[in-house]
Design a protein around this motif. Structure first.
Motif, PDB file in Angstrom:
ATOM      1  N   GLY A   1      27.282  49.635  47.029  1.00 61.20           N
ATOM      2  CA  GLY A   1      28.168  48.558  47.457  1.00 61.20           C
ATOM      3  C   GLY A   1      29.635  48.889  47.246  1.00 61.20           C
ATOM      4  O   GLY A   1      30.006  49.993  46.841  1.00 61.20           O
ATOM      5  N   LYS A   2      30.493  47.915  47.509  1.00 60.39           N
ATOM      6  CA  LYS A   2      31.934  48.076  47.315  1.00 60.39           C
ATOM      7  C   LYS A   2      32.238  48.347  45.841  1.00 60.39           C
ATOM      8  O   LYS A   2      31.453  48.014  44.953  1.00 60.39           O
ATOM      9  N   TYR A   3      33.403  48.927  45.610  1.00 57.99           N
ATOM     10  CA  TYR A   3      33.845  49.123  44.230  1.00 57.99           C
ATOM     11  C   TYR A   3      34.417  47.839  43.651  1.00 57.99           C
ATOM     12  O   TYR A   3      34.126  47.470  42.515  1.00 57.99           O
ATOM     13  N   THR A   4      35.272  47.190  44.419  1.00 62.58           N
ATOM     14  CA  THR A   4      35.918  45.957  43.956  1.00 62.58           C
ATOM     15  C   THR A   4      35.974  44.962  45.103  1.00 62.58           C
ATOM     16  O   THR A   4      35.731  45.298  46.268  1.00 62.58           O
ATOM     17  N   THR A   5      36.306  43.745  44.767  1.00 59.68           N
ATOM     18  CA  THR A   5      36.577  42.723  45.768  1.00 59.68           C
ATOM     19  C   THR A   5      37.642  41.814  45.179  1.00 59.68           C
ATOM     20  O   THR A   5      37.909  41.840  43.981  1.00 59.68           O
TER      21      THR A   5
ATOM     22  N   THR B   1      34.120  44.121  24.570  1.00 59.02           N
ATOM     23  CA  THR B   1      33.151  43.707  25.585  1.00 59.02           C
ATOM     24  C   THR B   1      33.708  43.930  26.984  1.00 59.02           C
ATOM     25  O   THR B   1      34.822  43.482  27.300  1.00 59.02           O
ATOM     26  N   LEU B   2      32.946  44.633  27.812  1.00 55.45           N
ATOM     27  CA  LEU B   2      33.336  44.804  29.209  1.00 55.45           C
ATOM     28  C   LEU B   2      33.263  43.467  29.921  1.00 55.45           C
ATOM     29  O   LEU B   2      32.410  42.625  29.627  1.00 55.45           O
ATOM     30  N   THR B   3      34.154  43.269  30.883  1.00 54.08           N
ATOM     31  CA  THR B   3      34.108  42.085  31.738  1.00 54.08           C
ATOM     32  C   THR B   3      33.945  42.564  33.178  1.00 54.08           C
ATOM     33  O   THR B   3      33.794  43.751  33.444  1.00 54.08           O
ATOM     34  N   THR B   4      33.991  41.626  34.108  1.00 54.69           N
ATOM     35  CA  THR B   4      33.900  41.987  35.524  1.00 54.69           C
ATOM     36  C   THR B   4      35.257  42.354  36.097  1.00 54.69           C
ATOM     37  O   THR B   4      35.346  42.721  37.272  1.00 54.69           O
ATOM     38  N   LEU B   5      36.315  42.244  35.304  1.00 55.04           N
ATOM     39  CA  LEU B   5      37.674  42.565  35.769  1.00 55.04           C
ATOM     40  C   LEU B   5      38.063  43.950  35.246  1.00 55.04           C
ATOM     41  O   LEU B   5      38.265  44.123  34.039  1.00 55.04           O
ATOM     42  N   PRO B   6      38.169  44.944  36.117  1.00 58.89           N
ATOM     43  CA  PRO B   6      38.391  46.325  35.648  1.00 58.89           C
ATOM     44  C   PRO B   6      39.707  46.551  34.937  1.00 58.89           C
ATOM     45  O   PRO B   6      39.830  47.492  34.157  1.00 58.89           O
ATOM     46  N   ASP B   7      40.713  45.692  35.169  1.00 56.36           N
ATOM     47  CA  ASP B   7      42.008  45.929  34.522  1.00 56.36           C
ATOM     48  C   ASP B   7      42.146  45.191  33.191  1.00 56.36           C
ATOM     49  O   ASP B   7      43.233  45.095  32.640  1.00 56.36           O
ATOM     50  N   ASP B   8      41.035  44.680  32.635  1.00 57.83           N
ATOM     51  CA  ASP B   8      41.079  44.095  31.288  1.00 57.83           C
ATOM     52  C   ASP B   8      41.187  45.181  30.224  1.00 57.83           C
ATOM     53  O   ASP B   8      41.690  44.940  29.136  1.00 57.83           O
ATOM     54  N   LEU B   9      40.674  46.376  30.527  1.00 54.85           N
ATOM     55  CA  LEU B   9      40.670  47.485  29.571  1.00 54.85           C
ATOM     56  C   LEU B   9      41.411  48.684  30.137  1.00 54.85           C
ATOM     57  O   LEU B   9      41.221  49.046  31.295  1.00 54.85           O
ATOM     58  N   LEU B  10      42.221  49.312  29.313  1.00 54.73           N
ATOM     59  CA  LEU B  10      42.895  50.554  29.692  1.00 54.73           C
ATOM     60  C   LEU B  10      42.316  51.707  28.894  1.00 54.73           C
ATOM     61  O   LEU B  10      41.877  51.556  27.749  1.00 54.73           O
ATOM     62  N   HIS B  11      42.338  52.888  29.508  1.00 55.83           N
ATOM     63  CA  HIS B  11      41.834  54.105  28.865  1.00 55.83           C
ATOM     64  C   HIS B  11      42.621  54.377  27.574  1.00 55.83           C
ATOM     65  O   HIS B  11      43.780  53.999  27.453  1.00 55.83           O
TER      66      HIS B  11
ATOM     67  N   GLU C   1      30.846  37.792  45.915  1.00 55.85           N
ATOM     68  CA  GLU C   1      30.366  39.166  46.016  1.00 55.85           C
ATOM     69  C   GLU C   1      30.228  39.806  44.636  1.00 55.85           C
ATOM     70  O   GLU C   1      30.892  39.400  43.685  1.00 55.85           O
ATOM     71  N   CYS C   2      29.374  40.804  44.573  1.00 61.09           N
ATOM     72  CA  CYS C   2      29.129  41.490  43.308  1.00 61.09           C
ATOM     73  C   CYS C   2      29.303  42.999  43.503  1.00 61.09           C
ATOM     74  O   CYS C   2      28.324  43.750  43.609  1.00 61.09           O
ATOM     75  N   PRO C   3      30.555  43.466  43.572  1.00 57.82           N
ATOM     76  CA  PRO C   3      30.803  44.902  43.754  1.00 57.82           C
ATOM     77  C   PRO C   3      30.444  45.682  42.487  1.00 57.82           C
ATOM     78  O   PRO C   3      29.993  45.125  41.487  1.00 57.82           O
ATOM     79  N   ARG C   4      30.675  46.977  42.535  1.00 56.79           N
ATOM     80  CA  ARG C   4      30.190  47.852  41.458  1.00 56.79           C
ATOM     81  C   ARG C   4      30.738  47.490  40.074  1.00 56.79           C
ATOM     82  O   ARG C   4      29.981  47.457  39.093  1.00 56.79           O
ATOM     83  N   TYR C   5      32.049  47.265  39.982  1.00 60.53           N
ATOM     84  CA  TYR C   5      32.608  46.915  38.676  1.00 60.53           C
ATOM     85  C   TYR C   5      31.946  45.653  38.130  1.00 60.53           C
ATOM     86  O   TYR C   5      31.640  45.557  36.938  1.00 60.53           O
ATOM     87  N   THR C   6      31.718  44.676  38.990  1.00 66.11           N
ATOM     88  CA  THR C   6      31.094  43.425  38.573  1.00 66.11           C
ATOM     89  C   THR C   6      29.638  43.642  38.188  1.00 66.11           C
ATOM     90  O   THR C   6      29.157  43.082  37.200  1.00 66.11           O
ATOM     91  N   GLN C   7      28.933  44.450  38.964  1.00 69.88           N
ATOM     92  CA  GLN C   7      27.536  44.752  38.643  1.00 69.88           C
ATOM     93  C   GLN C   7      27.413  45.308  37.228  1.00 69.88           C
ATOM     94  O   GLN C   7      26.553  44.892  36.449  1.00 69.88           O
ATOM     95  N   VAL C   8      28.286  46.265  36.913  1.00 66.86           N
ATOM     96  CA  VAL C   8      28.222  46.903  35.599  1.00 66.86           C
ATOM     97  C   VAL C   8      28.618  45.912  34.505  1.00 66.86           C
ATOM     98  O   VAL C   8      27.943  45.790  33.474  1.00 66.86           O
ATOM     99  N   GLY C   9      29.695  45.178  34.724  1.00 69.70           N
ATOM    100  CA  GLY C   9      30.182  44.241  33.711  1.00 69.70           C
ATOM    101  C   GLY C   9      29.189  43.135  33.396  1.00 69.70           C
ATOM    102  O   GLY C   9      29.111  42.668  32.255  1.00 69.70           O
ATOM    103  N   ASN C  10      28.438  42.689  34.396  1.00 66.31           N
ATOM    104  CA  ASN C  10      27.486  41.598  34.209  1.00 66.31           C
ATOM    105  C   ASN C  10      26.162  42.046  33.593  1.00 66.31           C
ATOM    106  O   ASN C  10      25.366  41.217  33.146  1.00 66.31           O
ATOM    107  N   ALA C  11      25.893  43.336  33.591  1.00 67.85           N
ATOM    108  CA  ALA C  11      24.558  43.833  33.248  1.00 67.85           C
ATOM    109  C   ALA C  11      24.236  43.688  31.760  1.00 67.85           C
ATOM    110  O   ALA C  11      25.124  43.711  30.904  1.00 67.85           O
TER     111      ALA C  11
ATOM    112  N   LYS D   1      20.374  37.316  43.768  1.00 65.53           N
ATOM    113  CA  LYS D   1      20.862  36.710  45.014  1.00 65.53           C
ATOM    114  C   LYS D   1      21.893  37.556  45.744  1.00 65.53           C
ATOM    115  O   LYS D   1      22.061  37.420  46.964  1.00 65.53           O
ATOM    116  N   ASP D   2      22.602  38.430  45.051  1.00 61.54           N
ATOM    117  CA  ASP D   2      23.674  39.195  45.704  1.00 61.54           C
ATOM    118  C   ASP D   2      23.129  40.458  46.347  1.00 61.54           C
ATOM    119  O   ASP D   2      22.394  41.222  45.714  1.00 61.54           O
TER     120      ASP D   2
END
Length: 418
Positions: free
Chosen positions: A375-379, A339-349, A387-397, A39-40
């Motif tokens: 698409g956008k990187y974040t929202t 586990t990756l999430t849709t929030l990019p700041d849950d994990l630090l390098h 919206e489903c920006p890039r970080y979310t796309q990857v985290g949900n996959a 849908k997105d």
């Protein structure tokens, strides 16, 4: 040459496809896609770019369905007669209904409207009657819920879905699978439901035993180690401290920067899989670096100094840092990622005071380097749920390597039940 130009294991439909992790894996395992539902518009743009228009195309998209974002409800409303005509011509329906309503990290309410998407999945199964089903979801899909009055339900939602599918004539098998067992550098345990139409069952089959049988041969074929792949083995070639940083976008002084990727002379076995068939000069997309404020960098350094690698901050440590954020984890370089999430700041390098790039997340999910995100990187704010920006796309996959193994599993079920 597209993935579809070889002998196919069968025809599948991907419901709730997201950016295409499951479809990519199914294509690599020899399946041919008919169509996908997402849908997105940003997620579907990524899907279309790679899996319909790009090198990973393996779809025989029907003329009656536009190649654009849509929902199952729109399909059921506008194309019911075409869907009915597919009955008997589709071997597999795959997909994972959006999982936020089931997530252990959320409030997990039984009446979350996102949970109702499973019912649309069931309606599609009823109309098309595929030979096999694969449904992937978070572990919470198999746990009980609180309803709108605060009372806990007696059975998990997965059991409701299972019962409905059994009524439609399927034998349903369920289990939990950790992607790290199949080469994905991430401890990502998911609830898997496999359905076999009862007229396809000619012997006693246990899909999860077969999945375990597949593990060693799969890893050996990919030339991956039998032990889990570490984060460092996945993303060490994407470290910024030893790379050139160049302009990406925005103003020259204050805009975004990106890594100017150069392939090292020696890649790890996992990196070789991610860059298979690519020239050493090939640069993946989505290498934009987050624009952290100086005080944020200092906070990240402090977190890295006190946080046990691979473990989340304790309540005491959060108080010391001055954060109320629910989850912050510093990656352990010697282990698979959390586990990756849709929030990019849950994990630090693990060694640099920053969040990961989209490409690093994609590596941890097992997307190949030439799979491009759009698409956008974040929202943020109110748009986060729309919206489903890039970080979310990857985290949900679904990790593509996991999708490939599931595709092989269904292929073997087909062979052994015939």
């Amino acid at each position: 040459m597209g993935l579809g130009e070889r002998k196919t294991k069968g025809i599948y439909i991907d419901l709730f496809s997201g950016c295409g992790g499951l479809s990519l894996g199914l294509g690599h395992s020899g399946w041919t896609g008919l169509f996908a539902v997402e849908k997105d518009h940003m997620a579907f743009e990524t899907f279309k770019h790679n899996l319909i228009d790009g090198k990973y195309n393996h779809f025989r998209w029907p003329d009656w369905l536009p190649k654009k974002e849509t929902t199952i409800q729109e399909l059921l409303t506008n194309y019911q007669s075409q869907l009915v005509e597919l009955n008997g011509h589709v071997d597999l329906i795959a997909g994972g209904p959006p999982c936020q309503g089931f997530s252990m990290a959320g409030r997990r309410k039984m009446d979350d409207p996102r949970n109702k998407l499973s019912e649309e999945y069931i309606k599609m199964v009823q109309l098309i009657s595929p030979r096999y089903l694969v449904l992937e979801n978070v572990k919470g899909f198999n746990s009980t819920f609180k309803d709108s009055t605060g009372n806990r339900s007696k059975i998990p939602y997965s059991e409701i879905v299972k019962a409905r599918l059994e009524e439609l004539g399927y034998k349903i098998f369920t289990g939990f699978v950790n992607s790290a067992c199949f080469g994905v550098p991430q401890n990502r345990t998911r609830f898997i439901m496999v359905g076999v139409r009862k007229d396809q069952l000619h012997s006693e089959l246990d899909p999860f035993s077969i999945l375990e049988e597949l593990r060693e041969p799969f890893l050996k074929e990919k030339q991956l180690p039998s032990k889990p792949v570490s984060v460092r083995a996945a993303i060490s070639d994407l470290e910024q401290s030893s790379s050139e940083i160049i302009y990406h976008s925005g103003s020259e002084n204050n805009g975004f920067k990106q890594l100017n990727y150069t392939s090292p002379k020696r890649l790890t076995p996992y990196q070789k899989v991610m860059r298979k068939g690519l020239q050493s000069k090939f640069k993946p997309n989505s290498l934009r670096i987050a624009r952290h404020k100086p005080e944020t960098v200092e906070k990240f350094k402090k977190i890295q100094s006190i946080c046990a690698p691979g473990k989340g901050l304790t309540d005491e440590q959060k108080q010391l840092i001055g954060t109320r954020k629910q989850v912050i984890t510093v990656l352990d370089p010697s282990q698979p990622s959390r586990t990756l999430t849709t929030l990019p700041d849950d994990l630090l390098h693990y060694s640099e005071p920053r969040i990961l790039t989209v490409r690093e997340n994609a590596r941890i999910q097992s997307f190949p380097d030439d799979f491009e995100f759009k698409g956008k990187y974040t929202t943020g704010g109110s748009r986060r749920t729309q919206e489903c920006p890039r970080y979310t796309q990857v985290g949900n996959a679904v990790p593509p390597l996991m999708g490939e193994v599931l595709g092989r599993l269904i292929g073997l079920l087909n062979e052994r039940s015939s």
